[in-house]
Design an enzyme around this catalytic site. Structure first.
Site, PDB file in Angstrom:
ATOM      1  N   ASP A  78      24.508  67.395  57.084  1.00  0.00           N
ATOM      2  CA  ASP A  78      25.162  66.529  58.312  1.00  0.00           C
ATOM      3  C   ASP A  78      26.393  66.554  58.737  1.00  0.00           C
ATOM      4  O   ASP A  78      27.232  67.447  57.986  1.00  0.00           O
ATOM      5  CB  ASP A  78      24.732  65.121  57.874  1.00  0.00           C
ATOM      6  CG  ASP A  78      25.468  64.595  56.913  1.00  0.00           C
ATOM      7  OD1 ASP A  78      25.799  65.182  55.938  1.00  0.00           O
ATOM      8  OD2 ASP A  78      26.011  63.418  56.828  1.00  0.00           O
ATOM      9  N   GLU A 138      26.051  62.713  54.197  1.00  0.00           N
ATOM     10  CA  GLU A 138      27.297  62.637  53.541  1.00  0.00           C
ATOM     11  C   GLU A 138      28.463  62.012  54.367  1.00  0.00           C
ATOM     12  O   GLU A 138      29.304  61.520  54.029  1.00  0.00           O
ATOM     13  CB  GLU A 138      27.770  64.144  53.003  1.00  0.00           C
ATOM     14  CG  GLU A 138      28.809  64.285  52.227  1.00  0.00           C
ATOM     15  CD  GLU A 138      30.163  64.232  52.949  1.00  0.00           C
ATOM     16  OE1 GLU A 138      31.100  63.970  52.301  1.00  0.00           O
ATOM     17  OE2 GLU A 138      30.386  64.503  54.322  1.00  0.00           O
ATOM     18  N   HIS A 342      35.883  67.244  61.747  1.00  0.00           N
ATOM     19  CA  HIS A 342      35.554  66.394  62.788  1.00  0.00           C
ATOM     20  C   HIS A 342      36.646  66.476  64.337  1.00  0.00           C
ATOM     21  O   HIS A 342      36.234  65.739  64.905  1.00  0.00           O
ATOM     22  CB  HIS A 342      35.896  65.023  62.273  1.00  0.00           C
ATOM     23  CG  HIS A 342      35.002  64.624  60.964  1.00  0.00           C
ATOM     24  ND1 HIS A 342      35.110  63.400  60.205  1.00  0.00           N
ATOM     25  CD2 HIS A 342      34.381  65.534  60.141  1.00  0.00           C
ATOM     26  CE1 HIS A 342      34.706  63.562  58.935  1.00  0.00           C
ATOM     27  NE2 HIS A 342      33.972  64.751  58.970  1.00  0.00           N
TER      28      HIS A 342
END
Length: 373
Positions: A78, A138, A342
């Site tokens: 993920d 996760e 991210h």
């Protein structure tokens, strides 16, 4: 068997192309089904040497060659939400000019997943038995983890002498990880009309000293098994207020504490409660233990020597903690700069993907893996 041409993933194209393919399949946490299906299809069609077990959107694929040692190699499927950074693009790095792949998931951690999937298909006769794991959920609260669920449901499948997480580590080895704790710290007040504020008690104002304490705090640096970990405690969210003309009677600060793996969960919780001893409420809402580096294990040392890099501490929490809790030494080793995980400009150097594949292939097929003891 199905031709690779009909599958969304094609390991024969190499780990770099496979990274692009994986990134472009939707896989934000909670939506991993399509990418899990694609990984499973590749394994079932191209890896007859592996025993495959699926648990939800977690896939476990094991060699069963009767080797003396077994290593677990895992990665999560993920990603955090996309922010106009898919599909992936090939562009030079703005600082180094190196060939890179840009887009959500390139760093965290589809490049690592690609390296693992390519080698899982390719290596039908490794020097050690290998348990390959690709898992869901996760990037969300730890109790949702597909790895944790699969470990509870199939504990025998996770027995191993050593574990490698393909989390981004800039192509170096990062030992262990910090623990992470989230707490809700609340101050109470008394509602009143804001035109007569003296009749109430402003909970947001009462929370100000707590925020000042957080801003002024200098977190510790703690050496664990020769690696230096940096702790940190920060406000990450604040909630308070009723209306534009009402003195608020409640203010809650969400705090995230990253603590060195030498601390137990109880010690971490006690630290937070003591740090906010003057708060009206302190509720621990999430806690995941850290993991000591485990680099004193001979098998782990053999891996470090084979890769030929100087290990560093892992500041962020990773699932090495789950393996460590089972008594399995575990490290992080994967392509990509964790500082870009991210980020909107998330990108991974092609060279690091290729190095990761080469290092893992050499170790898994060479004398060090078989002979370490």
């Amino acid at each position: 068997m199905t031709s690779s041409d009909s599958l969304p993933l094609d390991p024969s194209a190499g780990a770099v192309a496979l990274t692009r393919q994986l990134c472009d399949i939707p896989s934000v946490s909670g939506d991993e089904r399509a990418v899990a299906d694609a990984v499973e299809a590749v394994l079932r069609n191209q890896a007859p040497h592996l025993r495959i077990v699926r648990d939800g959107d977690t896939i476990i694929a094991r060699t069963e060659l009767g080797r003396a040692r077994r290593v677990a190699i895992a990665g999560h499927l993920d990603t955090v939400p996309v922010n106009e950074n898919l599909p992936v693009q090939d562009r030079p790095d703005p600082e180094t000019g190196a060939e890179t792949i840009w887009g959500r998931g390139t760093v965290d951690m589809k490049a690592g997943v690609a390296a693992q999937l390519l080698l899982a298909v390719e290596l039908d006769d490794p020097a050690v038995d290998v348990t390959w794991v690709w898992y869901d959920h996760e990037e969300v609260a730890s109790h949702l983890s597909g790895l944790g669920r699969a470990m509870r449901n199939h504990p025998a499948l996770f027995a191993a002498d050593f574990a490698i997480l393909g989390e981004p580590s800039n192509g170096t080895i990062e030992g262990g990880c910090n623990g992470t704790l989230r707490a809700h710290v609340t101050m109470h007040g008394k509602r009143a009309h804001s035109a007569r504020g003296w009749m109430g008690v402003n909970a947001i104002h009462r929370a100000a000293p707590l925020l000042q304490r957080l801003a002024a705090y200098e977190a510790e640096r703690i050496v664990v098994d020769g690696l230096e970990y940096r702790e940190g405690i920060n406000a990450v969210r604040i909630d308070g207020g009723v209306a534009g003309n009402v003195i608020p009677d409640r203010c809650t600060i969400e705090v995230n504490y990253r603590f060195a793996p030498s601390r137990s969960g109880e010690e971490a919780a006690d630290f937070v409660r003591e740090f906010f001893a003057d708060a009206d409420e302190v509720e621990i809402v999430d806690l995941a233990l850290g993991a000591r580096p485990g680099l004193d294990d001979p098998f782990a040392r053999g891996f470090v020597e084979a890769v030929g890099v100087q290990p560093k501490a892992k500041f962020g929490w990773t699932d090495v903690s789950r393996f460590s809790a089972l008594g399995i030494p575990a490290v992080n080793f994967g392509p990509g700069d964790p500082l870009l995980a991210h980020a909107d400009e998330e990108r991974v150097p092609v060279e690091q993907i290729e190095f990761t594949v080469s290092a893992l292939r050499s170790w898994l097929t060479g004398g060090r893996a078989a002979g370490s003891s």
